[in-house]
Structure formats: structure tokens, C-alpha cells
Design an enzyme around this catalytic site. Structure first.
Site, PDB file in Angstrom:
ATOM      1  N   LYS A  89     -17.352  28.887 -20.753  1.00 16.10           N
ATOM      2  CA  LYS A  89     -17.650  28.171 -21.851  1.00 16.10           C
ATOM      3  C   LYS A  89     -17.995  26.903 -21.661  1.00 16.10           C
ATOM      4  O   LYS A  89     -17.014  26.060 -21.686  1.00 16.10           O
ATOM      5  CB  LYS A  89     -16.723  28.464 -22.854  1.00 16.10           C
ATOM      6  CG  LYS A  89     -17.131  27.919 -24.414  1.00 16.10           C
ATOM      7  CD  LYS A  89     -16.213  27.643 -25.235  1.00 16.10           C
ATOM      8  CE  LYS A  89     -15.695  26.119 -24.957  1.00 16.10           C
ATOM      9  NZ  LYS A  89     -16.827  25.128 -25.222  1.00 16.10           N
ATOM     10  N   CYS A 120     -11.659  11.117 -15.574  1.00 12.22           N
ATOM     11  CA  CYS A 120     -10.088  11.291 -16.062  1.00 12.22           C
ATOM     12  C   CYS A 120      -9.313  10.544 -14.985  1.00 12.22           C
ATOM     13  O   CYS A 120      -8.247  10.112 -15.174  1.00 12.22           O
ATOM     14  CB  CYS A 120      -9.770  12.880 -15.992  1.00 12.22           C
ATOM     15  SG  CYS A 120     -10.288  13.770 -14.433  1.00 12.22           S
ATOM     16  N   GLU A 131      -6.235  20.750 -16.134  1.00 10.39           N
ATOM     17  CA  GLU A 131      -6.601  19.430 -15.783  1.00 10.39           C
ATOM     18  C   GLU A 131      -6.933  18.377 -16.690  1.00 10.39           C
ATOM     19  O   GLU A 131      -7.650  18.777 -17.377  1.00 10.39           O
ATOM     20  CB  GLU A 131      -7.614  19.564 -14.735  1.00 10.39           C
ATOM     21  CG  GLU A 131      -7.505  18.574 -13.590  1.00 10.39           C
ATOM     22  CD  GLU A 131      -8.551  17.227 -14.122  1.00 10.39           C
ATOM     23  OE1 GLU A 131      -7.772  16.261 -14.605  1.00 10.39           O
ATOM     24  OE2 GLU A 131      -9.655  17.380 -14.034  1.00 10.39           O
ATOM     25  N   GLU A 144      -5.812   7.034 -23.316  1.00 10.14           N
ATOM     26  CA  GLU A 144      -6.846   7.162 -22.255  1.00 10.14           C
ATOM     27  C   GLU A 144      -8.236   6.820 -23.336  1.00 10.14           C
ATOM     28  O   GLU A 144      -8.384   7.554 -24.350  1.00 10.14           O
ATOM     29  CB  GLU A 144      -7.062   8.685 -21.966  1.00 10.14           C
ATOM     30  CG  GLU A 144      -8.190   9.028 -21.136  1.00 10.14           C
ATOM     31  CD  GLU A 144      -8.382  10.467 -20.557  1.00 10.14           C
ATOM     32  OE1 GLU A 144      -8.544  10.310 -19.351  1.00 10.14           O
ATOM     33  OE2 GLU A 144      -7.863  11.197 -21.167  1.00 10.14           O
TER      34      GLU A 144
END
Length: 489
Positions: free
Chosen positions: A182, A290, A256, A390
Site C-alpha cells: 500500500k 527519519c 521503522e 520530530e
């Protein structure tokens, strides 16, 4: 940069061919640079996911792929690798068009790095211990096998879509699994190109199925009873939800997730070398990475020197059209991401951090697009939200420290533990620091990802590992077979 064909699509890749969508809903893929629609594709529904999972289930339960030898699967993916290599430039251009990654970064990482992953996993699979015989402590030999898990739901993010797709799809396939992929709704186009290459390589029908959709449909896939494992890359918030759903079902999961990594500048570091490194690891992919090291830890004895050098470095970076090879910082993927980053820039000023470079407003020479000015904050306290959360944009925070012990403490004072670096003239001292920081990947005077080694994070940065033999093992189940009974006592 001009693509030589239309990117519009009207079907999903299901059961080895192009399948009509269950509804008329569509996704518009919008250029973050021009704010113009570059392609229209179908938007997946729960019904489309059901069809994709059913195809993957049949291919696993009844088809040839899981029953092939590892060498036979390797041979098919060797063909795929060759086809992928021939289309890397096209793949780079597609990703730049759909999500705004500077073409220089796309040509460096968005398409070559996935191909390097394919080649690395092929090499690992050739030498992998798919089956071994061990002497048992009770006297009987034990056959230990690595067998496929079943149907894998692979859910990559939009920032490095092929990089995170290949890290899941290729090891899953090499291990004998089938896949429902997806893609993120912002970046479905690269997955269509990959589907073409998989079909041309001879991957059997139903082994890979691709349906682009949003979060709600993604949750339907995660919870689907026909799925055996979920492999996800994305935000920590979404990862928590996926982990909860999988936990309720005792479903295998690998995650992750996010990062807020620190680059520690020691007092003996060469600043020219350090700034060349921070230019990339702090702001790669326009800060939408990331592993980006957005907390810069500087010794108080050289604090002003580090801030000035970083400000000059960031202020000199070229911002603009991602299709221009000279561009280093492109736009954010979407208006919502631009607004998110701008809110953090405003928050940093409210928290008392000193704005050195950047700030809100479009960069010079830019009159449209979802751009953010590359920004450096000084006088940042590690407790500030801009140091703890973040941001996922081109915003760097410089934090002062006294002594190596405090630097390590600050680096570890985070909910995340994905990546990091240390910059020093003494590699042995750097290695000592690396051993003390709780992060899954670390660099001494460099940062990279070697696909022979595991990648992943500590703490809220995830569960499980990608790359290396460990990344391949994530897609297998262990079975022990006892070949003889022990002799009676």
C-alpha cells in the site's frame, strides 16, 4: 526535467495484471513545486484491499512461489534487478515529480539505493542459512529451517518511497512470501513503475499486489485476517496504532519509525569536514528523512564557532525547483507539511531559541510551492519541543554541552534512538562515544547505511531491523525438525 510519458493510471496491480478499482474515487498527485496536478490514479477502497489480499493468499497457499527453492526465487529477482537498473533515471524523475525530492538526491538515493538494496539482498540470500542441521544436546540431530511467513502487508511512507518499499518487498519475496503493498497516497507513481518491472521479470501472479490508499484503508489492510505480517515505515504515532492492532491478533510486525538524532561535535573536530557532513545528514531530502541529524551538539568552548559555521553552511544551500540539478533543498511534500514545519519554527522562537538563519516565509526567489526556508536555531535547550519532537523539515537546533559525558547524556535524552554521528579528530574517541549513544545506527565522521548491516532503532524509533541477514530473517519463521529420537537411558 520532463517525463516522456503520462503518469496517469486507471487500475491497480492485482493478481498479476491491471485490475479495475472497486470505486470511482481517485487520488490527485500534486507537484509540491508547482502545486499542479501531475497525475491521477485510483484511490483504493476496502474492497480493493480485499481483492489484493485474496490474490496474495491464493498465491501463497496454492501457488508456486513459496514452493520454489531459494535459488529459483533468486533467479527471478536477478532479472528484476537488471530491469530496475535500466530504469533508475526514470524512477528518480518520477519520485522527484511526485514528492519534490531534489533530483540530485533522487539520482543519489531515491533510485540507486533501492537497486543497491536488491543486489545486497540477492547476495545475502545466496549465502543465507535457509536450512541447517545441528547436533542436539540430547543426542538427536535437529534440522532448523527458515520458512516464509505468509502474506506480508508492506506500508512505506512518502519521503523515500522506493527505498522503503524495496527494503520490505525484496526480502519478503526472497523468503517465499507474497505481498500486498500500500503506497502512500502522495507517492503512488513509483510503485506503478516497480509493478511493471516485477511483471516483466516473471514474478508469478498474485505474489505482489499494489493498491494505493489513505490511512483508513491502510488500517483495513493491517487488520485484515488474511495478512500474516505487517512491515511499516512511518511516524511513531502510526506505528503505535499498527503495533496495537497486530498485538491484538498476535500478528508479526516490524516498524521503522521516527527519529530526533544528534550529531555530536567534539572539541577537536575539523569544522570544514564536519560542516560538509552536516550539510547532508542534517538536511538530506529537504530535511524529510527519519535519520536526519537535526540536533547539533556543540562544545561550549567552540559553541559560537560551530553556530557561525553551520549558519554559513545552511544559508549557502540552493533552494528551489527540485528538477534543477543545482537544487539542494526542495519543497515539503504537501501544504500540511509546510504548515507543520512553519508552526515548529514559530514555536522555537516562542520557546526562547535564537533564530540564526531562516525563519518563516518563502525562500528568496520562490513565489509558489510548499517551500520552507532552511532554518538554524541556537541557544536551544534539549527540553524544548523543537529539540524533542520530530519536525521532518529543514530545521536544525544547536545545543551546547560541557564535556563528553554531558554530550552523551543529551544525545540519549530523547524518546527516539534511530541514528547519530560524532565528529572528531580522534577516531578511537569517536568510537567510544558511538558505543555509549543508544541508537540503532551511528557514524564516526560519516553517516551512511550499508545494506550488509542491520538498520533500525532503539526506543520509539521502532521494532525489528531492515537490511543485512537480519532484515531477511524478519520475513521468515523458524521451524525445528527432530530427525531421530534419543537413545533410551
Amino acid at each position: 526535467m520532463t517525463l516522456d510519458r503520462s503518469l496517469d493510471r486507471d487500475a491497480f496491480f492485482i493478481d498479476g495484471g491491471w485490475a479495475a478499482p472497486a470505486t470511482s474515487a481517485t487520488l490527485e498527485v500534486v507537484s509540491p513545486h508547482s502545486e499542479q496536478v501531475v497525475a491521477t490514479v485510483p484511490e483504493g477502497s476496502a474492497g480493493d484491499i480485499d481483492a489484493a489480499v485474496a490474490a496474495a493468499r491464493r498465491a501463497f497457499d496454492e501457488g508456486p512461489w513459496p514452493r520454489m527453492s531459494p535459488q529459483e526465487r533468486i533467479a527471478v529477482l536477478e532479472v528484476f534487478s537488471g530491469l530496475y537498473a535500466a530504469r533508475m533515471q526514470e524512477m528518480a524523475e518520477v519520485i522527484t515529480a511526485e514528492m519534490g525530492s531534489p533530483i540530485s538526491f533522487s539520482q543519489l538515493a531515491q533510485s540507486p539505493a533501492p537497486w543497491m538494496q536488491i543486489e545486497a539482498f540477492l547476495g545475502i540470500a545466496r549465502d543465507f542459512a535457509w536450512e541447517e542441521t545441528r547436533p542436539g544436546v540430547l543426542g538427536a540431530d535437529v534440522v532448523v529451517r527458515r520458512e516464509p511467513l505468509g502474506v506480508v502487508a508492506a506500508i512505506p511512507p512518502w519521503n523515500v518511497p522506493q527505498f522503503t518499499t524495496i527494503s520490505k518487498v525484496v526480502p519478503a519475496l526472497l523468503a517465499g512470501n507474497t505481498v500486498v503493498l500500500k503506497p502512500a497516497p502522495e507517492t503512488p507513481l513509483d510503485a506503478y513503475l516497480m509493478a511493471e518491472l516485477l511483471a516483466e521479470a516473471g514474478v508469478p501472479a498474485g505474489v505482489v499486489n499494489i493498491v494505493a490508499a489513505g490511512r483508513e484503508v491502510g488500517e483495513h489492510l493491517v487488520a485484515h485476517p488474511g495478512v500474516d505480517k505487517v512491515a511499516f515505515t512511518g511516524s511513531t504515532a502510526a506505528g503505535r496504532r499498527i503495533a496495537a492492532v497486530c498485538g491484538e491478533r498476535l500478528r508479526r510486525v516490524s516498524l521503522e519509525l521516527g527519529g530526533k538524532s544528534a550529531a555530536i561535535v567534539l572539541d577537536d573536530a575539523d569544522l570544514e569536514t564536519t560542516m560538509a557532513g552536516l550539510r547532508f545528514i542534517g538536511l538530506m531530502n529537504s530535511g524529510q528523512a527519519c535519520v536526519a541529524q537535526t540536533r547539533i551538539l556543540a562544545p561550549r568552548s567552540r559553541y559560537d564557532e560551530v553556530v557561525e559555521a553551520l549558519a554559513q553552511t545552511v544559508d549557502g544551500m540552493a533552494v528551489g525547483d527540485p528538477g534543477d540539478p543545482a537544487t539542494e533543498i526542495g519543497p515539503m511534500v504537501a501544504r500540511r507539511q509546510q504548515e507543520r514545519v512553519e508552526k515548529y519554527i514559530a514555536l522555537g522562537q516562542e520557546e526562547g531559541a535564537r533564530l540564526v538563519v531562516g525563519g518563516n516565509g518563502l525562500p528568496a526567489g520562490v513565489d509558489r510551492g510548499w517551500y520552507v526556508r532552511p532554518t538554524v536555531f541556537a541557544d536551544v535547550d534539549n527540553r524544548m519541543r523543537i529539540a524533542q519532537e520530530e519536525i521532518f523539515g529543514p530545521v536544525l537546533s544547536v545545543i551546547g554541552y560541557d564535556g563528553v559525558d554531558e554530550a552523551v547524556r543529551i544525545a540519549n535524552d530523547s524518546d527516539y534512538g534511530l541514528a547519530g554521528t560524532v565528529w572528531t579528530a580522534d577516531p578511537e574517541a569517536g568510537l567510544g562515544v558511538a558505543r555509549r549513544v543508544r541508537a540503532g545506527t551511528y557514524g564516526v565522521n560519516t553517516y551512511t547505511m550499508d545494506f550488509a548491516a542491520p538498520f533500525g532503532g532503539f526506543k520509539d524509533s521502532g521494532i525489528g531491523r531492515e537490511f543485512g541477514p537480519e532484515g531477511l530473517a524478519e520475513y521468515t519463521e523458524l521451524k525445528s525438525i527432530y530427525t531421530s529420537a534419543p537413545e533410551p537411558a
